[in-house]
Design a protein around this motif. Structure first.
Motif, short mmCIF file in Angstrom:
data_model
loop_
_atom_site.label_atom_id
_atom_site.label_comp_id
_atom_site.label_asym_id
_atom_site.label_seq_id
_atom_site.Cartn_x
_atom_site.Cartn_y
_atom_site.Cartn_z
N HIS A 198 0.89 -1.14 -0.44
CA HIS A 198 0.32 -0.16 0.40
C HIS A 198 0.82 0.59 0.31
N LYS A 199 0.17 1.76 -0.55
CA LYS A 199 1.36 3.23 0.14
C LYS A 199 1.12 4.12 0.89
N ASP A 259 -2.95 13.53 5.09
CA ASP A 259 -4.86 13.96 5.33
C ASP A 259 -5.60 11.96 4.96
N ASP A 260 -4.12 11.23 5.46
CA ASP A 260 -5.34 9.48 5.72
C ASP A 260 -5.84 9.21 6.80
N GLN A 261 -6.69 8.73 6.67
CA GLN A 261 -8.08 8.32 7.81
C GLN A 261 -7.48 6.58 7.93
N GLY A 262 -6.93 6.34 7.89
CA GLY A 262 -5.93 4.91 7.21
C GLY A 262 -5.93 4.12 9.09
N PRO A 305 1.85 5.79 4.33
CA PRO A 305 0.86 7.30 5.61
C PRO A 305 1.07 9.10 5.08
#
Length: 85
Positions: free
Chosen positions: A40-41, A46-49, A43
């Motif tokens: 995956h990219k 602005d990520d909410q991951g 983090p």
């Protein structure tokens, strides 16, 4: 404005452009390498991951260090190149 000052301004503008370009290229390389390694990219702010703190710190440190190094090297290289002209 004399010739020396105009050359200095041009060198600064070109150096800034090259440094920004180098930073973008390094960022793309980091993203691709991170994606190849983790699936995956990295983090982003602005990520909410569900990225853990360690992953966020590692991504920030790696990205910051490599982008800063690329900008310094690009700026120095451009300064040497324009000095020869």
């Amino acid at each position: 404005m004399d010739d020396k000052q105009s050359q200095s301004i041009i060198a600064k503008l070109v150096g800034t452009g090259v440094a920004l370009g180098a930073a973008v290229v390094v960022q793309k390389i980091i993203t691709q390498a991170w994606k190849a390694k983790t699936g995956h990219k990295p983090p982003a702010a602005d990520d909410q991951g569900d990225a853990g703190l360690a992953e966020i710190v590692a991504a920030a440190a790696l990205t910051g260090a490599l982008v800063a190094i690329s900008r310094v090297l690009a700026t120095r290289g451009t300064a040497r190149f324009t000095a020869k002209l």
